[in-house]
Design a protein around this motif. Structure first.
Motif, short mmCIF file in Angstrom:
data_model
loop_
_atom_site.label_atom_id
_atom_site.label_comp_id
_atom_site.label_asym_id
_atom_site.label_seq_id
_atom_site.Cartn_x
_atom_site.Cartn_y
_atom_site.Cartn_z
N ASN A 10 15.05 5.82 9.64
CA ASN A 10 16.58 6.23 9.32
C ASN A 10 16.75 5.67 7.80
OD1 ASN A 10 17.08 6.64 11.90
ND2 ASN A 10 17.76 4.92 12.49
N GLU A 11 15.61 5.84 6.93
CA GLU A 11 15.86 5.54 5.60
C GLU A 11 16.54 4.50 5.22
OE1 GLU A 11 16.83 9.19 3.33
OE2 GLU A 11 15.44 10.41 4.19
N ILE A 12 16.41 3.34 6.16
CA ILE A 12 17.00 1.98 5.83
C ILE A 12 16.35 1.30 4.63
CG2 ILE A 12 17.56 -0.35 6.82
CD1 ILE A 12 17.40 0.98 9.59
N GLY A 13 17.23 0.93 3.66
CA GLY A 13 16.92 0.36 2.25
C GLY A 13 16.25 -0.96 2.51
N PHE A 14 16.35 -1.71 3.33
CA PHE A 14 15.74 -2.93 3.22
C PHE A 14 13.98 -2.84 3.77
CE2 PHE A 14 13.73 -6.73 5.28
CZ PHE A 14 13.65 -7.65 4.69
N LEU A 15 13.94 -1.70 4.62
CA LEU A 15 12.56 -1.56 5.41
C LEU A 15 11.70 -0.49 4.29
CD1 LEU A 15 13.52 -0.13 9.09
CD2 LEU A 15 12.36 -2.47 8.22
N ALA A 16 12.56 0.16 3.54
CA ALA A 16 12.01 1.00 2.58
C ALA A 16 11.50 -0.07 1.09
CB ALA A 16 12.87 1.90 1.73
N TRP A 17 12.33 -0.90 0.98
CA TRP A 17 11.80 -2.01 0.07
C TRP A 17 10.50 -2.60 0.60
CZ3 TRP A 17 11.79 -7.32 0.85
CH2 TRP A 17 11.41 -8.14 -0.53
N ARG A 18 10.46 -2.89 1.81
CA ARG A 18 9.49 -3.79 2.23
C ARG A 18 8.19 -2.80 2.23
NH1 ARG A 18 10.17 -6.06 8.18
NH2 ARG A 18 8.52 -4.96 8.91
N ALA A 19 8.23 -1.65 2.50
CA ALA A 19 7.36 -0.76 2.52
C ALA A 19 6.59 -0.58 1.16
CB ALA A 19 7.70 0.51 3.05
N ILE A 20 7.55 -0.37 0.07
CA ILE A 20 7.16 -0.44 -1.32
C ILE A 20 6.23 -1.62 -1.78
CG2 ILE A 20 8.06 -0.29 -3.66
CD1 ILE A 20 10.26 1.40 -2.50
N VAL A 21 7.09 -2.79 -1.32
CA VAL A 21 6.20 -4.03 -1.84
C VAL A 21 4.75 -4.18 -1.00
CG1 VAL A 21 6.33 -6.76 -1.49
CG2 VAL A 21 8.44 -5.42 -2.17
N ARG A 22 4.79 -3.71 0.19
CA ARG A 22 3.40 -3.94 0.80
C ARG A 22 2.38 -2.82 0.11
NH1 ARG A 22 5.06 -3.32 7.05
NH2 ARG A 22 5.74 -5.61 7.38
N GLU A 23 2.97 -1.90 -0.43
CA GLU A 23 2.04 -0.87 -0.95
C GLU A 23 1.64 -1.13 -2.52
OE1 GLU A 23 -0.19 2.82 -1.83
OE2 GLU A 23 0.76 2.05 0.00
N MET A 24 2.73 -1.93 -3.09
CA MET A 24 2.44 -2.09 -4.59
C MET A 24 1.86 -3.37 -4.67
SD MET A 24 3.21 0.45 -5.72
CE MET A 24 3.25 0.47 -7.56
N GLU A 25 2.08 -4.41 -3.76
CA GLU A 25 1.64 -5.89 -3.85
C GLU A 25 0.85 -6.04 -2.59
OE1 GLU A 25 5.10 -8.50 -4.45
OE2 GLU A 25 5.26 -7.58 -6.43
N PRO A 26 -0.34 -5.69 -2.36
CA PRO A 26 -1.09 -6.03 -1.18
C PRO A 26 -1.45 -7.28 -1.20
CG PRO A 26 -2.30 -4.59 -2.58
CD PRO A 26 -1.04 -4.75 -3.21
N HIS A 27 -1.57 -8.06 0.13
CA HIS A 27 -2.21 -9.23 0.14
C HIS A 27 -3.67 -9.06 0.61
CE1 HIS A 27 1.45 -11.57 0.15
NE2 HIS A 27 1.96 -10.52 0.90
N THR A 28 -4.51 -8.92 -0.53
CA THR A 28 -5.90 -8.68 -0.46
C THR A 28 -6.73 -9.56 -0.98
OG1 THR A 28 -6.11 -7.30 -2.25
CG2 THR A 28 -5.71 -6.16 -0.40
N ALA A 29 -7.88 -9.96 -0.81
CA ALA A 29 -8.57 -11.04 -1.63
C ALA A 29 -8.81 -10.41 -3.00
CB ALA A 29 -9.96 -11.34 -0.96
N GLN A 30 -8.90 -9.27 -3.46
CA GLN A 30 -9.20 -8.79 -4.65
C GLN A 30 -8.05 -9.14 -5.60
OE1 GLN A 30 -9.86 -4.82 -3.69
NE2 GLN A 30 -12.09 -4.98 -4.01
N ARG A 31 -6.87 -8.88 -4.96
CA ARG A 31 -5.61 -9.40 -5.54
C ARG A 31 -5.53 -10.85 -6.01
NH1 ARG A 31 0.40 -9.75 -4.28
NH2 ARG A 31 1.17 -9.44 -6.44
N ARG A 32 -5.74 -11.51 -5.05
CA ARG A 32 -5.66 -13.06 -5.34
C ARG A 32 -6.73 -13.45 -6.19
NH1 ARG A 32 -5.19 -13.08 0.56
NH2 ARG A 32 -7.22 -13.86 0.67
N ILE A 33 -7.84 -13.01 -6.23
CA ILE A 33 -8.86 -13.12 -7.31
C ILE A 33 -8.63 -12.86 -8.54
CG2 ILE A 33 -11.35 -12.69 -7.58
CD1 ILE A 33 -12.00 -12.86 -4.69
N ALA A 34 -7.96 -11.79 -8.74
CA ALA A 34 -7.64 -10.93 -9.97
C ALA A 34 -6.37 -12.00 -10.59
CB ALA A 34 -7.05 -9.62 -9.84
N MET A 35 -5.47 -12.37 -9.82
CA MET A 35 -4.33 -13.48 -10.17
C MET A 35 -4.85 -14.69 -10.72
SD MET A 35 -1.46 -12.64 -7.63
CE MET A 35 -0.26 -13.22 -8.09
N LEU A 36 -6.01 -15.29 -9.92
CA LEU A 36 -6.39 -16.43 -10.30
C LEU A 36 -7.10 -16.42 -11.56
CD1 LEU A 36 -7.01 -19.38 -9.36
CD2 LEU A 36 -8.60 -18.55 -7.91
#
Length: 162
Positions: A10-36
């Motif tokens: 239903n193009e709900i704003g919060f769900l859309a925001w959550r989908a964008i965050v998951r896409e742009m900020e994935p919880h992967t080991a590579q991301r954590r290692i790069a940040m560290l």
């Protein structure tokens, strides 16, 4: 991103925001290692930019802690800031020898605050001129809101009416 938003229920704003965050900020080991890796090699700059770079690095540490779900080692932060601080700041911190990162942070903020050049002259934007469009007179004949643009009671072009 447009497809992510359109594909949410239903193009709900919060769900859309959550989908964008998951896409742009994935919880992967590579991301954590790069940040560290970035956190372990801070570039805190010279004396002119140290305070801004240090605060930016602390925000990156907070972001890493949020992603990782645990606190970044404070002794490591202590060592990294001492190592990367400009020479005069490092000497001050080593002289007072703070025991932990909390003390180091407090000392550093106090030191940087005292080093700032303060002048007796206020910046022009500190006291902008006041603009008064209308005042309210007492009750009685001719009372109510008076518009200074028209010098009369009633409707004012700025929306003030009696």
């Amino acid at each position: 991103l447009n497809n992510l938003v359109r594909n949410t229920e239903n193009e709900i704003g919060f769900l859309a925001w959550r989908a964008i965050v998951r896409e742009m900020e994935p919880h992967t080991a590579q991301r954590r290692i790069a940040m560290l890796s970035t956190l372990l090699r801070p570039d805190l700059g010279d004396e002119t930019v140290f305070e801004q770079e240090w605060m930016k690095w602390e925000m990156e540490v907070a972001q890493y802690e949020k992603v990782e779900g645990k606190q970044f080692d404070r002794q490591l932060m202590h060592a990294l800031v001492l190592e990367q601080a400009p020479e005069d700041i490092r000497k001050q911190l080593q002289f007072f020898a703070p025991a932990d990162y909390g003390q180091l942070r407090d000392m550093l903020k106090a030191y940087l605050g005292r080093r700032r050049c303060w002048t007796a002259q206020l910046p022009l934007s500190a006291n902008p001129p006041m603009e008064v469009d209308a005042i309210t007179k007492g009750s009685g004949r001719g009372g109510g809101t008076v518009c200074f643009n028209f010098q009369k009671n009633g409707e004012c072009k700025y929306g003030n009416s009696s």
